[in-house]
Design a protein around this motif. Structure first.
Motif, PDB file in Angstrom:
ATOM      1  N   LEU A  55       0.822  -1.205   0.000  1.00 44.82           N
ATOM      2  CA  LEU A  55       0.000   0.000   0.000  1.00 44.82           C
ATOM      3  C   LEU A  55       0.863   1.264   0.000  1.00 44.82           C
ATOM      4  O   LEU A  55       0.557   2.236  -0.698  1.00 44.82           O
ATOM      5  N   LYS A  56       1.930   1.247   0.759  1.00 43.31           N
ATOM      6  CA  LYS A  56       2.822   2.408   0.837  1.00 43.31           C
ATOM      7  C   LYS A  56       3.426   2.719  -0.532  1.00 43.31           C
ATOM      8  O   LYS A  56       3.441   3.874  -0.981  1.00 43.31           O
ATOM      9  N   ARG A  57       3.924   1.681  -1.195  1.00 42.42           N
ATOM     10  CA  ARG A  57       4.539   1.875  -2.512  1.00 42.42           C
ATOM     11  C   ARG A  57       3.505   2.271  -3.565  1.00 42.42           C
ATOM     12  O   ARG A  57       3.789   3.077  -4.461  1.00 42.42           O
ATOM     13  N   ALA A  58       2.299   1.691  -3.438  1.00 45.48           N
ATOM     14  CA  ALA A  58       1.244   2.004  -4.407  1.00 45.48           C
ATOM     15  C   ALA A  58       0.797   3.454  -4.288  1.00 45.48           C
ATOM     16  O   ALA A  58       0.514   4.120  -5.290  1.00 45.48           O
ATOM     17  N   LYS A  59       0.722   3.955  -3.057  1.00 43.99           N
ATOM     18  CA  LYS A  59       0.361   5.362  -2.864  1.00 43.99           C
ATOM     19  C   LYS A  59       1.408   6.282  -3.495  1.00 43.99           C
ATOM     20  O   LYS A  59       1.088   7.362  -3.980  1.00 43.99           O
ATOM     21  N   ALA A  60       2.658   5.828  -3.487  1.00 42.68           N
ATOM     22  CA  ALA A  60       3.743   6.601  -4.101  1.00 42.68           C
ATOM     23  C   ALA A  60       3.739   6.474  -5.620  1.00 42.68           C
ATOM     24  O   ALA A  60       4.495   7.169  -6.306  1.00 42.68           O
ATOM     25  N   GLY A  61       2.904   5.566  -6.145  1.00 41.33           N
ATOM     26  CA  GLY A  61       2.763   5.434  -7.594  1.00 41.33           C
ATOM     27  C   GLY A  61       3.828   4.610  -8.275  1.00 41.33           C
ATOM     28  O   GLY A  61       4.120   4.805  -9.457  1.00 41.33           O
ATOM     29  N   GLU A  62       4.411   3.638  -7.574  1.00 41.81           N
ATOM     30  CA  GLU A  62       5.473   2.824  -8.176  1.00 41.81           C
ATOM     31  C   GLU A  62       4.946   1.841  -9.219  1.00 41.81           C
ATOM     32  O   GLU A  62       5.661   1.462 -10.136  1.00 41.81           O
ATOM     33  N   GLN A  63       3.712   1.403  -9.083  1.00 38.96           N
ATOM     34  CA  GLN A  63       3.146   0.376  -9.944  1.00 38.96           C
ATOM     35  C   GLN A  63       2.687   0.953 -11.289  1.00 38.96           C
ATOM     36  O   GLN A  63       2.354   2.123 -11.394  1.00 38.96           O
ATOM     37  N   ASP A  64       2.680   0.083 -12.317  1.00 38.36           N
ATOM     38  CA  ASP A  64       2.020   0.447 -13.577  1.00 38.36           C
ATOM     39  C   ASP A  64       0.526   0.140 -13.449  1.00 38.36           C
ATOM     40  O   ASP A  64      -0.317   1.007 -13.658  1.00 38.36           O
ATOM     41  N   THR A  65       0.241  -1.092 -13.115  1.00 39.51           N
ATOM     42  CA  THR A  65      -1.148  -1.499 -12.863  1.00 39.51           C
ATOM     43  C   THR A  65      -1.150  -2.295 -11.559  1.00 39.51           C
ATOM     44  O   THR A  65      -0.135  -2.882 -11.180  1.00 39.51           O
ATOM     45  N   GLY A  66      -2.265  -2.317 -10.890  1.00 40.61           N
ATOM     46  CA  GLY A  66      -2.302  -3.039  -9.628  1.00 40.61           C
ATOM     47  C   GLY A  66      -3.703  -3.397  -9.200  1.00 40.61           C
ATOM     48  O   GLY A  66      -4.673  -2.755  -9.600  1.00 40.61           O
ATOM     49  N   MET A  67      -3.788  -4.433  -8.378  1.00 37.28           N
ATOM     50  CA  MET A  67      -5.072  -4.883  -7.843  1.00 37.28           C
ATOM     51  C   MET A  67      -5.345  -4.226  -6.508  1.00 37.28           C
ATOM     52  O   MET A  67      -4.509  -4.243  -5.607  1.00 37.28           O
ATOM     53  N   PHE A  68      -6.534  -3.679  -6.418  1.00 32.93           N
ATOM     54  CA  PHE A  68      -6.962  -3.016  -5.199  1.00 32.93           C
ATOM     55  C   PHE A  68      -8.459  -3.279  -5.032  1.00 32.93           C
ATOM     56  O   PHE A  68      -9.072  -3.985  -5.825  1.00 32.93           O
ATOM     57  N   GLY A  69      -9.007  -2.686  -4.010  1.00 33.25           N
ATOM     58  CA  GLY A  69     -10.442  -2.833  -3.802  1.00 33.25           C
ATOM     59  C   GLY A  69     -10.886  -1.897  -2.703  1.00 33.25           C
ATOM     60  O   GLY A  69     -10.079  -1.201  -2.072  1.00 33.25           O
ATOM     61  N   TRP A  70     -12.175  -1.878  -2.472  1.00 31.85           N
ATOM     62  CA  TRP A  70     -12.722  -0.963  -1.485  1.00 31.85           C
ATOM     63  C   TRP A  70     -14.006  -1.536  -0.901  1.00 31.85           C
ATOM     64  O   TRP A  70     -14.836  -2.077  -1.633  1.00 31.85           O
ATOM     65  N   THR A  71     -14.135  -1.420   0.391  1.00 30.79           N
ATOM     66  CA  THR A  71     -15.391  -1.696   1.067  1.00 30.79           C
ATOM     67  C   THR A  71     -15.876  -0.385   1.643  1.00 30.79           C
ATOM     68  O   THR A  71     -15.102   0.321   2.309  1.00 30.79           O
ATOM     69  N   GLY A  72     -17.108  -0.028   1.365  1.00 34.51           N
ATOM     70  CA  GLY A  72     -17.645   1.252   1.811  1.00 34.51           C
ATOM     71  C   GLY A  72     -17.481   1.455   3.304  1.00 34.51           C
ATOM     72  O   GLY A  72     -17.610   0.520   4.088  1.00 34.51           O
ATOM     73  N   ASP A  73     -17.213   2.704   3.687  1.00 31.90           N
ATOM     74  CA  ASP A  73     -16.945   3.020   5.082  1.00 31.90           C
ATOM     75  C   ASP A  73     -18.066   3.768   5.779  1.00 31.90           C
ATOM     76  O   ASP A  73     -18.106   3.810   7.003  1.00 31.90           O
ATOM     77  N   ASN A  74     -18.928   4.433   5.021  1.00 26.55           N
ATOM     78  CA  ASN A  74     -19.933   5.245   5.710  1.00 26.55           C
ATOM     79  C   ASN A  74     -21.278   5.350   4.998  1.00 26.55           C
ATOM     80  O   ASN A  74     -22.141   6.116   5.432  1.00 26.55           O
ATOM     81  N   GLY A  75     -21.465   4.622   3.904  1.00 28.49           N
ATOM     82  CA  GLY A  75     -22.755   4.631   3.229  1.00 28.49           C
ATOM     83  C   GLY A  75     -22.987   5.833   2.333  1.00 28.49           C
ATOM     84  O   GLY A  75     -24.071   5.978   1.766  1.00 28.49           O
ATOM     85  N   ASP A  76     -21.982   6.699   2.178  1.00 24.24           N
ATOM     86  CA  ASP A  76     -22.137   7.893   1.350  1.00 24.24           C
ATOM     87  C   ASP A  76     -21.384   7.724   0.031  1.00 24.24           C
ATOM     88  O   ASP A  76     -20.272   7.182   0.022  1.00 24.24           O
ATOM     89  N   PRO A  77     -21.954   8.190  -1.093  1.00 22.75           N
ATOM     90  CA  PRO A  77     -21.263   8.041  -2.391  1.00 22.75           C
ATOM     91  C   PRO A  77     -19.878   8.669  -2.431  1.00 22.75           C
ATOM     92  O   PRO A  77     -18.995   8.197  -3.153  1.00 22.75           O
ATOM     93  N   ASP A  78     -19.689   9.740  -1.666  1.00 21.64           N
ATOM     94  CA  ASP A  78     -18.378  10.391  -1.658  1.00 21.64           C
ATOM     95  C   ASP A  78     -17.288   9.455  -1.163  1.00 21.64           C
ATOM     96  O   ASP A  78     -16.130   9.580  -1.552  1.00 21.64           O
ATOM     97  N   ASN A  79     -17.677   8.492  -0.331  1.00 22.62           N
ATOM     98  CA  ASN A  79     -16.704   7.546   0.202  1.00 22.62           C
ATOM     99  C   ASN A  79     -16.120   6.655  -0.892  1.00 22.62           C
ATOM    100  O   ASN A  79     -15.031   6.106  -0.735  1.00 22.62           O
ATOM    101  N   TRP A  80     -16.819   6.529  -2.004  1.00 16.52           N
ATOM    102  CA  TRP A  80     -16.314   5.776  -3.159  1.00 16.52           C
ATOM    103  C   TRP A  80     -15.606   6.708  -4.139  1.00 16.52           C
ATOM    104  O   TRP A  80     -14.453   6.478  -4.499  1.00 16.52           O
ATOM    105  N   LEU A  81     -16.308   7.743  -4.568  1.00 15.30           N
ATOM    106  CA  LEU A  81     -15.790   8.588  -5.648  1.00 15.30           C
ATOM    107  C   LEU A  81     -14.768   9.606  -5.162  1.00 15.30           C
ATOM    108  O   LEU A  81     -13.771   9.859  -5.846  1.00 15.30           O
TER     109      LEU A  81
END
Length: 530
Positions: A414-440
């Protein structure tokens, strides 16, 4: 079997060291090691399970197993007519934990709330200067720009003043990153010259007290006997047995060495369901698994290249092989159960020849080489990243693209991915608060570049729509704006959305009161052992 025996011996030794009986000890087989114990610094469920859900509380919280915001450390609150100020009236008599180096001299009060949020808000805050760190969730959601100030009105009252209306603000404060720290403890660490200990030896007000941590092995918690929510702590000891291998977790559960296990691989579910000593709890997942394209890396800055890679992925085959009946194809960057989901959007579909033609038109008829990062852990939105990576690698090879599969330990990944080292990568998200902003907003806004926006994608038109949507409380207007933002996402293709998965949590039939969190978190308050 040798690995299981060694792990079992280590667990048995740890249990013996606690001196607790099995009747009052709940053992959770978790999927990975937390990166640290200060929730504000992190974004992964692995970190939040071991911190926010055990050690800490927030001003407001989500009802266990639901999305409703309920009082937490604040008994009640008021919102000004213009929506720019929130006043919280704090609960009295809440006790902080103690450890070997710290014993609180007072109860929780407004100073703790002010410290918690000012440390995230002010880059020149004394504690932040002494212990340099970032708060990705806080900034990804734009709270560093939205929040003007946090004031102590009196010992039991705190006022938050916003620069602009933020429709999701209250729900945001219920999220894990907003866990409240002890200002008194932080001050003692600062004076001792050990500010980083806040991330190693945490002090909170939550249902469980942190005792010890052995990386990649075990985390030990004990019950908070003075917990302010009376009757919610029903076990004496909580142990996280860190077990990265899904098959080993399943074996431990069947052997009675764990009482609750992190989500199994789909192939293991039928076997677990057949065991008379195990219940497999299931719930539609509020999540999305995806492949992010780093738009700052050539040739991925070209949307035509991203579209070609997207069309080359056989999503149906992946869902059949990886999710095995526990997933549905994902079209949008949020699940269909999230309000404002745009039902009109469609995938381009699997089309190898069209993908080849698109690459040729982009001047890449001979293909190219890229890295493809595969998560080292199993998550609800991706039960088998290694297999998924291999399938995508084979799919891209059909259009002349050579993908090198790469992985790291989860925190490093995660640390390296946030720094943008990858070309492509697998990630995902589980909603945290039920609001659309939490995704977009959290995953795709310009503010989130360098944080949870692993595509490093900043589209001004998209960003304005998402920002405008957050600045109004009109649900109809917000839905319209989010719908348009999803259209831009689909047109620009910073991700290939793969699937929304079903969440399965296997538990021993001795366990009572466990509830699946819609946000993918593992909570053990209110849970007991027969």
């Amino acid at each position: 079997m040798k690995r299981l025996t060694v792990l079992s011996f280590a667990l048995a030794t740890a249990f013996a060291a606690t001196g607790a009986s099995a009747a009052t000890t709940l053992k959770y087989c978790s999927e990975g090691s937390p990166a640290g114990f200060d929730p504000g610094q992190y974004q992964a469920g692995t970190d939040f399970d071991a911190t926010a859900e055990t050690i800490f509380n927030r001003l407001v919280e989500f009802e266990r197993g639901a999305t409703r915001v309920i009082p937490g450390l604040a008994e009640k609150w008021e919102v000004s007519p213009d929506g720019l100020s929130y006043t919280f009236y704090l609960r009295k008599g809440v006790k902080f934990h103690s450890n070997e180096t710290f014993k609180p001299s007072r109860d929780f009060n407004a100073d703790d709330v002010v410290f918690t949020f000012e440390r995230m808000l002010k880059t020149d805050h004394p504690y932040r200067k002494a212990y340099a760190t970032e708060f990705p969730y806080f900034t990804d959601m734009g709270l560093d720009g939205t929040l003007a100030k946090v004031e102590k009105i009196d010992p039991q009252t705190v006022k938050f003043t916003l620069k602009t209306v933020d429709a999701a603000f209250l729900a945001d404060l219920a999220m894990s990153f907003a866990s409240v720290h002890s200002a008194e403890y932080a001050d003692s660490l600062l004076k001792a010259g050990k500010p980083s200990q806040i991330n190693v030896a945490p002090i909170g007000t939550g249902p469980f007290v942190f005792k010890s941590y052995q990386k990649d092995a075990i985390i030990r918690f004990t019950a908070n006997k003075e917990y302010w929510r009376k009757g919610e702590v029903k076990i004496d000891n909580l142990l996280f047995a860190i077990t990265t291998d899904s098959a080993v977790r399943a074996q431990k559960l069947k052997a009675g060495e764990c009482d609750v296990a992190f989500q199994p691989k789909p192939a293991d579910i039928a076997v677990l369901k057949a065991d008379p000593k195990i219940n497999v709890l299931s719930q539609a997942g509020f999540n999305v698994g995806y492949v992010a394209y780093n738009v700052k890396h050539k040739p991925l800055e070209n949307v035509a290249v991203r579209r070609a890679l997207d069309m080359a992925i056989n999503k149906k085959a992946i869902i059949d092989a990886v999710y095995q009946g526990s997933g549905q194809p994902a079209t949008n960057p949020m699940p269909p159960t999230q309000w404002s989901y745009n039902k009109n959007l469609k995938d381009a579909g699997y089309n190898v020849e069209a993908a080849k033609a698109m690459l040729a038109k982009a001047g890449l008829a001979n293909g190219f080489e890229i890295s493809l990062w595969a998560m080292p852990v199993q998550r609800p939105y991706n039960p088998n990243a290694k297999l998924m990576a291999e399938m995508i690698q084979a799919d891209w090879a059909k259009i002349g693209v050579t993908a090198k599969i790469t992985s790291y330990e989860w925190g490093e990944y995660l640390k390296r991915a946030k720094a943008g080292e990858q070309d492509t990568g697998m990630f995902g998200w589980t909603g945290d608060n039920g609001d659309p902003d939490n995704w977009l907003g959290t995953n795709l806004s310009c503010d989130a570049v360098g944080g949870g926006n692993y595509a490093q994608w900043c589209d001004k038109e998209f960003d304005k729509l998402v920002t405008d949507a957050k600045r109004t409380t009109d649900v109809k207007k917000r839905t319209e704006l989010y719908g348009k933002a999803q259209e831009i996402f689909k047109r620009e293709m910073p991700w290939t959305t793969i699937a929304h998965s079903t969440v399965n949590v296997p538990v021993s039939k001795k366990v009572e009161g466990f509830k699946i969190s819609p946000f993918g978190l593992m909570s053990f308050y209110g849970v007991s052992i027969k």
